[in-house]
Design a protein around this motif. Structure first.
Motif, PDB file in Angstrom:
ATOM      1  N   GLU A  95     -10.118  -4.996  15.144  1.00  0.00           N
ATOM      2  CA  GLU A  95     -10.448  -3.567  15.205  1.00  0.00           C
ATOM      3  C   GLU A  95      -9.204  -2.704  15.048  1.00  0.00           C
ATOM      4  OE1 GLU A  95     -10.870   0.359  16.698  1.00  0.00           O
ATOM      5  OE2 GLU A  95      -9.835  -1.181  17.888  1.00  0.00           O
ATOM      6  N   LYS A  96      -8.094  -3.091  15.689  1.00  0.00           N
ATOM      7  CA  LYS A  96      -6.879  -2.276  15.637  1.00  0.00           C
ATOM      8  C   LYS A  96      -6.217  -2.326  14.264  1.00  0.00           C
ATOM      9  CE  LYS A  96      -5.688  -2.251  20.539  1.00  0.00           C
ATOM     10  NZ  LYS A  96      -4.654  -2.555  21.568  1.00  0.00           N
ATOM     11  N   ILE A  97      -6.270  -3.490  13.606  1.00  0.00           N
ATOM     12  CA  ILE A  97      -5.555  -3.648  12.343  1.00  0.00           C
ATOM     13  C   ILE A  97      -6.411  -3.258  11.144  1.00  0.00           C
ATOM     14  CG2 ILE A  97      -4.479  -5.335  10.800  1.00  0.00           C
ATOM     15  CD1 ILE A  97      -3.537  -6.850  13.255  1.00  0.00           C
ATOM     16  N   ALA A  98      -7.656  -3.737  11.123  1.00  0.00           N
ATOM     17  CA  ALA A  98      -8.467  -3.624   9.909  1.00  0.00           C
ATOM     18  C   ALA A  98      -9.456  -2.469   9.914  1.00  0.00           C
ATOM     19  CB  ALA A  98      -9.227  -4.937   9.686  1.00  0.00           C
ATOM     20  N   TYR A  99      -9.836  -1.955  11.106  1.00  0.00           N
ATOM     21  CA  TYR A  99     -10.916  -0.962  11.160  1.00  0.00           C
ATOM     22  C   TYR A  99     -10.469   0.387  11.699  1.00  0.00           C
ATOM     23  CZ  TYR A  99     -13.653  -5.234  10.610  1.00  0.00           C
ATOM     24  OH  TYR A  99     -14.146  -6.425  10.162  1.00  0.00           O
ATOM     25  N   ARG A 100      -9.626   0.406  12.715  1.00  0.00           N
ATOM     26  CA  ARG A 100      -9.248   1.685  13.311  1.00  0.00           C
ATOM     27  C   ARG A 100      -8.554   2.612  12.319  1.00  0.00           C
ATOM     28  NH1 ARG A 100      -6.372   1.906  19.123  1.00  0.00           N
ATOM     29  NH2 ARG A 100      -8.327   0.803  19.574  1.00  0.00           N
ATOM     30  N   PRO A 101      -7.634   2.130  11.481  1.00  0.00           N
ATOM     31  CA  PRO A 101      -7.007   3.054  10.520  1.00  0.00           C
ATOM     32  C   PRO A 101      -7.983   3.615   9.487  1.00  0.00           C
ATOM     33  CG  PRO A 101      -5.685   1.056  10.789  1.00  0.00           C
ATOM     34  CD  PRO A 101      -6.993   0.795  11.457  1.00  0.00           C
ATOM     35  N   LEU A 102      -9.147   2.980   9.350  1.00  0.00           N
ATOM     36  CA  LEU A 102     -10.123   3.401   8.345  1.00  0.00           C
ATOM     37  C   LEU A 102     -11.317   4.122   8.966  1.00  0.00           C
ATOM     38  CD1 LEU A 102     -10.189   0.043   6.326  1.00  0.00           C
ATOM     39  CD2 LEU A 102      -8.796   2.073   5.863  1.00  0.00           C
ATOM     40  N   ARG A 103     -11.201   4.516  10.219  1.00  0.00           N
ATOM     41  CA  ARG A 103     -12.361   5.060  10.923  1.00  0.00           C
ATOM     42  C   ARG A 103     -12.884   6.353  10.290  1.00  0.00           C
ATOM     43  NH1 ARG A 103     -11.366   5.262  17.138  1.00  0.00           N
ATOM     44  NH2 ARG A 103     -11.006   3.043  16.747  1.00  0.00           N
ATOM     45  N   SER A 104     -11.999   7.166   9.726  1.00  0.00           N
ATOM     46  CA  SER A 104     -12.434   8.423   9.109  1.00  0.00           C
ATOM     47  C   SER A 104     -12.641   8.286   7.606  1.00  0.00           C
ATOM     48  CB  SER A 104     -11.394   9.519   9.376  1.00  0.00           C
ATOM     49  OG  SER A 104     -10.125   9.148   8.856  1.00  0.00           O
ATOM     50  N   ALA A 105     -12.497   7.069   7.073  1.00  0.00           N
ATOM     51  CA  ALA A 105     -12.674   6.854   5.638  1.00  0.00           C
ATOM     52  C   ALA A 105     -14.161   6.757   5.305  1.00  0.00           C
ATOM     53  CB  ALA A 105     -11.951   5.566   5.223  1.00  0.00           C
ATOM     54  N   PRO A 106     -14.521   6.856   4.019  1.00  0.00           N
ATOM     55  CA  PRO A 106     -15.926   6.645   3.630  1.00  0.00           C
ATOM     56  C   PRO A 106     -16.422   5.284   4.105  1.00  0.00           C
ATOM     57  CG  PRO A 106     -14.678   7.554   1.804  1.00  0.00           C
ATOM     58  CD  PRO A 106     -13.680   7.240   2.882  1.00  0.00           C
ATOM     59  N   ARG A 107     -17.726   5.176   4.368  1.00  0.00           N
ATOM     60  CA  ARG A 107     -18.265   3.987   5.007  1.00  0.00           C
ATOM     61  C   ARG A 107     -18.065   2.721   4.185  1.00  0.00           C
ATOM     62  NH1 ARG A 107     -23.902   5.482   8.136  1.00  0.00           N
ATOM     63  NH2 ARG A 107     -23.036   7.136   9.453  1.00  0.00           N
ATOM     64  N   LEU A 108     -17.951   2.864   2.874  1.00  0.00           N
ATOM     65  CA  LEU A 108     -17.771   1.685   2.033  1.00  0.00           C
ATOM     66  C   LEU A 108     -16.406   1.032   2.270  1.00  0.00           C
ATOM     67  CD1 LEU A 108     -18.924  -0.080  -0.234  1.00  0.00           C
ATOM     68  CD2 LEU A 108     -17.861   1.491  -1.883  1.00  0.00           C
ATOM     69  N   VAL A 109     -15.405   1.816   2.658  1.00  0.00           N
ATOM     70  CA  VAL A 109     -14.045   1.292   2.799  1.00  0.00           C
ATOM     71  C   VAL A 109     -13.942   0.285   3.952  1.00  0.00           C
ATOM     72  CG1 VAL A 109     -11.634   1.913   3.217  1.00  0.00           C
ATOM     73  CG2 VAL A 109     -13.065   3.352   1.756  1.00  0.00           C
ATOM     74  N   PRO A 110     -14.418   0.593   5.174  1.00  0.00           N
ATOM     75  CA  PRO A 110     -14.371  -0.421   6.230  1.00  0.00           C
ATOM     76  C   PRO A 110     -15.208  -1.645   5.907  1.00  0.00           C
ATOM     77  CG  PRO A 110     -15.103   1.705   7.126  1.00  0.00           C
ATOM     78  CD  PRO A 110     -14.907   1.880   5.667  1.00  0.00           C
ATOM     79  N   LEU A 111     -16.284  -1.471   5.140  1.00  0.00           N
ATOM     80  CA  LEU A 111     -17.094  -2.610   4.739  1.00  0.00           C
ATOM     81  C   LEU A 111     -16.283  -3.569   3.873  1.00  0.00           C
ATOM     82  CD1 LEU A 111     -19.812  -4.078   4.527  1.00  0.00           C
ATOM     83  CD2 LEU A 111     -20.362  -2.601   2.595  1.00  0.00           C
ATOM     84  N   ILE A 112     -15.517  -3.016   2.916  1.00  0.00           N
ATOM     85  CA  ILE A 112     -14.654  -3.847   2.082  1.00  0.00           C
ATOM     86  C   ILE A 112     -13.584  -4.515   2.935  1.00  0.00           C
ATOM     87  CG2 ILE A 112     -12.997  -3.786   0.172  1.00  0.00           C
ATOM     88  CD1 ILE A 112     -14.629  -1.474  -0.998  1.00  0.00           C
ATOM     89  N   SER A 113     -13.045  -3.776   3.901  1.00  0.00           N
ATOM     90  CA  SER A 113     -12.054  -4.354   4.806  1.00  0.00           C
ATOM     91  C   SER A 113     -12.638  -5.523   5.597  1.00  0.00           C
ATOM     92  CB  SER A 113     -11.538  -3.276   5.763  1.00  0.00           C
ATOM     93  OG  SER A 113     -10.574  -3.807   6.650  1.00  0.00           O
ATOM     94  N   ALA A 114     -13.893  -5.378   6.031  1.00  0.00           N
ATOM     95  CA  ALA A 114     -14.546  -6.456   6.785  1.00  0.00           C
ATOM     96  C   ALA A 114     -14.706  -7.703   5.926  1.00  0.00           C
ATOM     97  CB  ALA A 114     -15.914  -5.985   7.282  1.00  0.00           C
ATOM     98  N   ILE A 115     -15.043  -7.512   4.653  1.00  0.00           N
ATOM     99  CA  ILE A 115     -15.173  -8.655   3.751  1.00  0.00           C
ATOM    100  C   ILE A 115     -13.816  -9.339   3.583  1.00  0.00           C
ATOM    101  CG2 ILE A 115     -15.725  -9.352   1.386  1.00  0.00           C
ATOM    102  CD1 ILE A 115     -17.779  -7.074   1.352  1.00  0.00           C
ATOM    103  N   GLY A 116     -12.751  -8.533   3.476  1.00  0.00           N
ATOM    104  CA  GLY A 116     -11.409  -9.101   3.380  1.00  0.00           C
ATOM    105  C   GLY A 116     -11.027  -9.890   4.616  1.00  0.00           C
TER     106      GLY A 116
END
Length: 319
Positions: A95-116
């Motif tokens: 959450e701290k590395i892959a998701y928190r920095p993207l919290r205000s980004a469009p929803r597709l961006v954290p989804l791509i991060s999750a796949i990574g």
């Protein structure tokens, strides 16, 4: 039909065993979605990581001879605790590395991060296991042998009974935590409105980290129980199972804790029925290999006819 009637009770037992695993993994999806409205597709690899963590602890106890000094329940507790804690901490780091920095980004961006993150965890576990054991497949030691046979055609393995009881205990504990504790109320408040919760003095970042800690811990516990039940695990064991658990979460109502429980159990039973009865009912036209297709047919039907799920509520604008 007589053969189907004889098989029916055993199929129910097998379906419930698998269904409670689905339910426990689905709860992890539901926890994170309920707070962030985000599907953590790396959760299937968190499940896999928990399976390896719990199994490696058991193998270490066995190699050191300490397993002989523990009861099977004690060994289960140690492995379950290790799998839950390690995967919970992994969830916080994710959450701290892959998701928190993207919290205000469009929803597709954290989804791509999750796949990574999902691919990274698969390859990381494969690398470590390959260097450690020179193999990607690990077999968990048997802790509980034997079983109970209430009738000549039904046998309930001891490890299945243990799995169901532990899952029920974890689900009950989670329900009480979310519904009765101060932290649970804070979690529900953040899920409703993060901005207002922050104004009321709730540390939103801490609550979100807690959500990932609990959600990932649930996945790790499910992975450990899965390895004890089905023995053989590998770095890709979480892929299909994770998708099915997500199906269970949608089936029950994504964001609903009771819905995830009900959806997981029902999906496990439906899948067991499909695996056992599709062949006889279709005179061999379809067999057990279509049980995975059956799960995804359920997902498609739910999304078409009741997108909110069995116990979910229609999405409304938060105020």
């Amino acid at each position: 039909m007589r053969e189907i009637a004889q098989m029916f009770p055993q199929v129910v037992v097998d379906g419930l065993t698998l269904g409670f695993v689905y339910a426990l993994v689905a709860l992890g999806y539901t926890m994170i979605y309920g707070v962030l409205e985000f599907i953590n597709f790396a959760h299937s690899e968190v499940f896999m990581f928990g399976a390896f963590a719990g199994t490696e602890v058991l193998l270490a106890l066995k190699a050191s001879g300490l397993m002989a000094t523990f009861t099977p329940v004690g060994s289960l507790f140690v492995s379950l605790l290790a799998g839950t804690v390690l995967t919970g901490l992994l969830g916080v780091v994710m959450e701290k590395i892959a998701y928190r920095p993207l919290r205000s980004a469009p929803r597709l961006v954290p989804l791509i991060s999750a796949i990574g993150v999902s691919f990274f965890l698969q390859d990381a576990v494969r690398l470590v296991e390959g260097l450690w054991h020179n193999a990607f497949y690990v077999s968990a030691p048997t802790l509980f042998a034997g079983g109970w046979s209430p009738s000549p055609t039904v046998r309930i393995p001891t490890k299945s009974m243990i799995l169901i009881l532990v899952c029920l205990g974890i689900m009950l504990g989670l329900s009480l935590f979310v519904g009765r504790t101060k932290l649970g109320k804070a979690l529900r408040a953040v899920a409703q409105d993060q901005a207002t919760s922050s104004l009321m003095g709730i540390n939103v970042d801490r609550i979100i980290s807690l959500t990932f800690l609990i959600g990932a811990g649930l996945g790790g516990a499910a992975g450990t129980l899965f390895s004890l039940q089905y023995t053989l695990i590998h770095p890709y064991v979480g892929f299909i199972l994770g998708i099915k658990a997500f199906t269970a979460a949608v089936f029950g109502g994504i964001g609903s804790i009771p819905g995830a429980m009900v959806g997981g159990v029902l999906l496990g039973v439906f899948e067991a029925f499909a695996s056992a009865f599709l062949g006889p009912l279709t005179h061999g036209a379809f067999g057990a290999e279509y049980k995975d297709v059956f799960a995804f047919i359920i997902l498609i039907l739910v999304l078409i006819f009741k997108p909110s799920g069995l116990l979910g509520q229609s999405a409304t604008e938060k105020a």
